[in-house]
Design a protein around this motif. Structure first.
Motif, PDB file in Angstrom:
ATOM      1  N   MET A  59       0.837  -1.205   0.000  1.00  0.00           N
ATOM      2  CA  MET A  59       0.000   0.000   0.000  1.00  0.00           C
ATOM      3  C   MET A  59       0.867   1.248   0.000  1.00  0.00           C
ATOM      4  SD  MET A  59      -3.151  -0.753   2.561  1.00  0.00           S
ATOM      5  CE  MET A  59      -4.240  -2.148   2.341  1.00  0.00           C
ATOM      6  N   VAL A  60       0.311   2.346  -0.445  1.00  0.00           N
ATOM      7  CA  VAL A  60       0.987   3.633  -0.438  1.00  0.00           C
ATOM      8  C   VAL A  60       0.560   4.382   0.815  1.00  0.00           C
ATOM      9  CG1 VAL A  60       1.306   5.792  -1.646  1.00  0.00           C
ATOM     10  CG2 VAL A  60       0.993   3.685  -2.936  1.00  0.00           C
ATOM     11  N   ASP A  61       1.514   4.872   1.597  1.00  0.00           N
ATOM     12  CA  ASP A  61       1.200   5.537   2.859  1.00  0.00           C
ATOM     13  C   ASP A  61       0.849   6.999   2.609  1.00  0.00           C
ATOM     14  OD1 ASP A  61       0.888   6.340   5.414  1.00  0.00           O
ATOM     15  OD2 ASP A  61       2.809   5.581   6.144  1.00  0.00           O
ATOM     16  N   LEU A  62      -0.396   7.234   2.204  1.00  0.00           N
ATOM     17  CA  LEU A  62      -0.837   8.604   1.945  1.00  0.00           C
ATOM     18  C   LEU A  62      -0.923   9.417   3.226  1.00  0.00           C
ATOM     19  CD1 LEU A  62      -3.686   8.181  -0.677  1.00  0.00           C
ATOM     20  CD2 LEU A  62      -1.366   8.947  -1.077  1.00  0.00           C
ATOM     21  N   ALA A  63      -1.248   8.760   4.336  1.00  0.00           N
ATOM     22  CA  ALA A  63      -1.469   9.510   5.564  1.00  0.00           C
ATOM     23  C   ALA A  63      -0.200  10.164   6.076  1.00  0.00           C
ATOM     24  CB  ALA A  63      -2.027   8.591   6.643  1.00  0.00           C
ATOM     25  N   LEU A  64       0.937   9.549   5.843  1.00  0.00           N
ATOM     26  CA  LEU A  64       2.175  10.064   6.391  1.00  0.00           C
ATOM     27  C   LEU A  64       2.952  10.917   5.408  1.00  0.00           C
ATOM     28  CD1 LEU A  64       3.355   6.896   8.338  1.00  0.00           C
ATOM     29  CD2 LEU A  64       1.987   8.821   9.150  1.00  0.00           C
ATOM     30  N   ALA A  65       2.394  11.121   4.207  1.00  0.00           N
ATOM     31  CA  ALA A  65       3.080  11.960   3.227  1.00  0.00           C
ATOM     32  C   ALA A  65       3.097  13.404   3.706  1.00  0.00           C
ATOM     33  CB  ALA A  65       2.379  11.876   1.878  1.00  0.00           C
ATOM     34  N   PRO A  66       4.174  14.146   3.455  1.00  0.00           N
ATOM     35  CA  PRO A  66       4.216  15.548   3.897  1.00  0.00           C
ATOM     36  C   PRO A  66       3.186  16.383   3.176  1.00  0.00           C
ATOM     37  CG  PRO A  66       6.045  15.061   2.422  1.00  0.00           C
ATOM     38  CD  PRO A  66       5.377  13.755   2.720  1.00  0.00           C
ATOM     39  N   GLY A  67       2.717  17.463   3.824  1.00  0.00           N
ATOM     40  CA  GLY A  67       1.761  18.348   3.177  1.00  0.00           C
ATOM     41  C   GLY A  67       2.383  19.036   1.976  1.00  0.00           C
ATOM     42  N   ARG A  68       1.555  19.323   0.946  1.00  0.00           N
ATOM     43  CA  ARG A  68       2.025  19.985  -0.260  1.00  0.00           C
ATOM     44  C   ARG A  68       1.099  21.137  -0.590  1.00  0.00           C
ATOM     45  NH1 ARG A  68       1.928  14.504  -2.225  1.00  0.00           N
ATOM     46  NH2 ARG A  68       3.988  13.574  -2.336  1.00  0.00           N
ATOM     47  N   ASP A  69       1.615  22.134  -1.276  1.00  0.00           N
ATOM     48  CA  ASP A  69       0.744  23.186  -1.789  1.00  0.00           C
ATOM     49  C   ASP A  69      -0.295  22.550  -2.681  1.00  0.00           C
ATOM     50  OD1 ASP A  69       3.351  25.667  -2.202  1.00  0.00           O
ATOM     51  OD2 ASP A  69       2.129  25.110  -0.466  1.00  0.00           O
ATOM     52  N   GLY A  70      -1.519  23.001  -2.574  1.00  0.00           N
ATOM     53  CA  GLY A  70      -2.569  22.477  -3.429  1.00  0.00           C
ATOM     54  C   GLY A  70      -3.454  21.476  -2.730  1.00  0.00           C
ATOM     55  N   LEU A  71      -3.146  21.100  -1.486  1.00  0.00           N
ATOM     56  CA  LEU A  71      -4.065  20.253  -0.758  1.00  0.00           C
ATOM     57  C   LEU A  71      -5.373  20.999  -0.553  1.00  0.00           C
ATOM     58  CD1 LEU A  71      -2.027  18.402   2.019  1.00  0.00           C
ATOM     59  CD2 LEU A  71      -3.173  17.416   0.036  1.00  0.00           C
ATOM     60  N   VAL A  72      -6.452  20.253  -0.427  1.00  0.00           N
ATOM     61  CA  VAL A  72      -7.772  20.864  -0.347  1.00  0.00           C
ATOM     62  C   VAL A  72      -7.940  21.642   0.950  1.00  0.00           C
ATOM     63  CG1 VAL A  72      -8.858  19.122  -1.782  1.00  0.00           C
ATOM     64  CG2 VAL A  72      -8.684  18.738   0.665  1.00  0.00           C
ATOM     65  N   ASN A  73      -8.858  22.631   0.887  1.00  0.00           N
ATOM     66  CA  ASN A  73      -9.295  23.350   2.075  1.00  0.00           C
ATOM     67  C   ASN A  73      -8.143  23.981   2.851  1.00  0.00           C
ATOM     68  OD1 ASN A  73     -11.871  22.559   1.465  1.00  0.00           O
ATOM     69  ND2 ASN A  73     -11.880  20.808   2.858  1.00  0.00           N
ATOM     70  N   ALA A  74      -7.608  25.091   2.367  1.00  0.00           N
ATOM     71  CA  ALA A  74      -6.560  25.851   3.034  1.00  0.00           C
ATOM     72  C   ALA A  74      -5.306  25.016   3.215  1.00  0.00           C
ATOM     73  CB  ALA A  74      -7.036  26.372   4.389  1.00  0.00           C
ATOM     74  N   PRO A  75      -4.467  24.941   2.202  1.00  0.00           N
ATOM     75  CA  PRO A  75      -3.291  24.088   2.243  1.00  0.00           C
ATOM     76  C   PRO A  75      -2.475  24.289   3.510  1.00  0.00           C
ATOM     77  CG  PRO A  75      -3.547  25.089   0.074  1.00  0.00           C
ATOM     78  CD  PRO A  75      -4.564  25.723   0.964  1.00  0.00           C
ATOM     79  N   GLY A  76      -2.189  23.158   4.161  1.00  0.00           N
ATOM     80  CA  GLY A  76      -1.358  23.180   5.347  1.00  0.00           C
ATOM     81  C   GLY A  76      -2.127  23.449   6.628  1.00  0.00           C
ATOM     82  N   ASP A  77      -3.311  24.054   6.546  1.00  0.00           N
ATOM     83  CA  ASP A  77      -4.032  24.423   7.763  1.00  0.00           C
ATOM     84  C   ASP A  77      -4.720  23.236   8.419  1.00  0.00           C
ATOM     85  OD1 ASP A  77      -5.184  27.689   6.629  1.00  0.00           O
ATOM     86  OD2 ASP A  77      -3.223  26.965   7.305  1.00  0.00           O
ATOM     87  N   THR A  78      -5.139  22.238   7.629  1.00  0.00           N
ATOM     88  CA  THR A  78      -5.923  21.140   8.177  1.00  0.00           C
ATOM     89  C   THR A  78      -5.120  19.865   8.353  1.00  0.00           C
ATOM     90  OG1 THR A  78      -6.643  20.489   5.982  1.00  0.00           O
ATOM     91  CG2 THR A  78      -8.048  22.018   7.177  1.00  0.00           C
ATOM     92  N   ALA A  79      -3.881  19.831   7.893  1.00  0.00           N
ATOM     93  CA  ALA A  79      -3.099  18.595   7.941  1.00  0.00           C
ATOM     94  C   ALA A  79      -2.948  18.127   9.384  1.00  0.00           C
ATOM     95  CB  ALA A  79      -1.732  18.824   7.308  1.00  0.00           C
ATOM     96  N   GLY A  80      -3.371  16.889   9.640  1.00  0.00           N
ATOM     97  CA  GLY A  80      -3.208  16.292  10.950  1.00  0.00           C
ATOM     98  C   GLY A  80      -4.225  16.752  11.980  1.00  0.00           C
ATOM     99  N   ARG A  81      -5.105  17.657  11.646  1.00  0.00           N
ATOM    100  CA  ARG A  81      -6.075  18.149  12.620  1.00  0.00           C
ATOM    101  C   ARG A  81      -7.220  17.158  12.772  1.00  0.00           C
ATOM    102  NH1 ARG A  81      -8.453  23.841  11.364  1.00  0.00           N
ATOM    103  NH2 ARG A  81      -6.270  24.365  11.708  1.00  0.00           N
ATOM    104  N   VAL A  82      -7.523  16.762  13.995  1.00  0.00           N
ATOM    105  CA  VAL A  82      -8.633  15.861  14.255  1.00  0.00           C
ATOM    106  C   VAL A  82      -9.813  16.689  14.741  1.00  0.00           C
ATOM    107  CG1 VAL A  82      -9.438  13.904  15.607  1.00  0.00           C
ATOM    108  CG2 VAL A  82      -7.082  13.958  14.796  1.00  0.00           C
ATOM    109  N   ALA A  83     -10.869  16.754  13.958  1.00  0.00           N
ATOM    110  CA  ALA A  83     -12.009  17.597  14.300  1.00  0.00           C
ATOM    111  C   ALA A  83     -12.883  16.968  15.373  1.00  0.00           C
ATOM    112  CB  ALA A  83     -12.840  17.878  13.051  1.00  0.00           C
TER     113      ALA A  83
END
Length: 419
Positions: free
Chosen positions: A1-25
């Motif tokens: 499998m490809v470990d998408l969850a642990l990939a570093p954040g990149r510009d262009g991620l959805v919903n305010a890039p970098g702001d939501t990475a790793g945040r548990v709502a």
């Protein structure tokens, strides 16, 4: 499998890039799930939604009068009632004072409705929310969008390029054949797999196994795809009763299925000459190609919010508008690197009994499209699988599931549920 969850954040991620990475709502509970069987029944969408809603309330053991909020996924084919689906379903069930919300995001409408319900619960605005989506679709494939909508990229696709949905699916299949050497026989295997699962699902429209030879003998629609490679349109409805975890415990549900993440977002494609110029500069800004693309970014955002990844998946529900698109989703949700989807399929990894079954419900191949209900129906399947209540199509030991889809005008969504 490809470990998408642990990939570093990149510009262009959805919903305010970098702001939501790793945040548990925060988790919410699925107290009840209900559906109206898919088919061509000839009734208005309201009937299908009301049946599904009552089934979900009964499954939850919650009286309708206890519901604080109704979130309806809109249907553009339902006239004015379809544009205010939350109020329409509240009226059909009997006015009782609940707040109502109506949302539209094409095929991702159901996931947007779930996201809205989740926000209300986590904000303390509601203890119990009923989410409903239903549709009465026309016969045959969806026609090009009516009217003059030059700002709609899908209107442009239909009207300027002449690329109806089956044409788009065919082009997508040809691209995978050219890039990865996939064959029409690989695409047929997807249909065979999903039909076998759908034959076990009482809510599916098509409940008959098919063979690869039957797929190959069906009429060509958009080369290389044949009729049995492309999903139909359907009538149907789906509903969920959602609550906070505290309410679930007070309600006597000590270990409910939990929605841990909902990701909704848009593509990151560069601007083109068709776009309007920037208002401030009167120029279309230059933009290079993105490293990340639409569907993987949706899945990655959901994994990051849920604190999980594809390596922990028990199963997945993906948006198989065509057989080739299902193979694309294997890669997009991290089951394998690009180009290896057909290998997973051939080895039986994604079939019932495989390591990570994909579309144990039977998928759109078995249901067809009932647009506002589809993403909700996917989460119904997540719920039943995680409860161990899916009958003959049960995924053994299911603990983590993801559902993903995409809609017109760049809507996309992913939902992660756990038990």
């Amino acid at each position: 499998m490809v470990d998408l969850a642990l990939a570093p954040g990149r510009d262009g991620l959805v919903n305010a890039p970098g702001d939501t990475a790793g945040r548990v709502a925060g988790d919410i509970a699925v107290l009840g799930a209900g559906m109206h069987p898919w088919g061509k029944w000839g009734h208005r969408f309201v009937r299908y939604g009301a049946v599904a809603a009552r089934a979900a309330l009964a499954d939850a053991g919650v009286d309708w009068r206890r519901v604080d909020s109704v979130v309806g996924a809109n249907t553009v084919r339902g006239g004015y009632p379809g544009q205010v689906a939350g109020a329409t379903f509240a009226r059909a069930l009997g006015w009782q004072g609940a707040r109502v919300t109506s949302v539209y995001a094409a095929c991702a409408s159901g996931a947007q409705a779930i996201a809205t319900a989740r926000a209300q619960i986590l904000a303390g605005q509601a203890d119990v929310v009923l989410v409903v989506g239903a549709d009465a679709a026309p016969k045959g494939f969806f026609a090009p969008a009516a009217g003059d909508r030059p700002d709609d990229p899908d209107w442009l696709r239909f009207r300027v390029l002449g690329a109806t949905n089956p044409c788009y699916f065919g082009l997508f299949a040809r691209r995978r054949m050219a890039l990865y050497g996939e064959t029409p026989e690989d695409f047929a295997r997807v249909k065979v797999k999903n039909a076998a699962a759908g034959a076990l699902n009482p809510y599916a429209r098509y409940r008959r196994r098919v063979t690869a030879a039957e797929v190959a003998a069906s009429p060509v629609v958009a080369d290389p795809l044949r009729l049995l490679d492309i999903c139909a349109t359907s009538d149907g409805g789906a509903a969920l009763v959602l609550s906070g975890l505290d309410f679930a415990r007070r309600h006597g549900v000590a270990r409910p299925v939990r929605i841990r993440a909902v990701s909704t977002g848009t593509p990151v494609h560069p601007r083109t000459a068709l776009d309007l110029p920037d208002i401030a500069t009167d120029q279309a800004p230059a933009s290079g190609p993105r490293e990340d693309t639409f569907r993987p970014s949706i899945a990655r955002a959901a994994y990051e919010e849920a604190g999980t990844g594809p390596q922990e998946l028990s199963f997945a529900e993906v948006y198989d508008l065509s057989t080739a698109l299902e193979l694309q989703w294997y890669e997009d949700i991290g089951l394998c690197p690009p180009g290896e989807a057909a290998k997973l399929l051939r080895e039986g990894v994604t079939a019932l009994g495989g390591r990570v079954p994909v579309n144990p419900s039977g998928g759109l191949a078995s249901f067809g499209e009932a647009v506002p209900a589809q993403a909700i129906a996917q989460v119904c399947e997540l719920t039943w699988q995680l409860r161990g209540a899916a009958g003959d199509r049960q995924v053994a030991g299911a603990r983590v599931g993801i559902s993903v889809n995409q809609g017109l005008f760049g809507h996309g969504s992913a939902v992660v549920a756990v038990r």
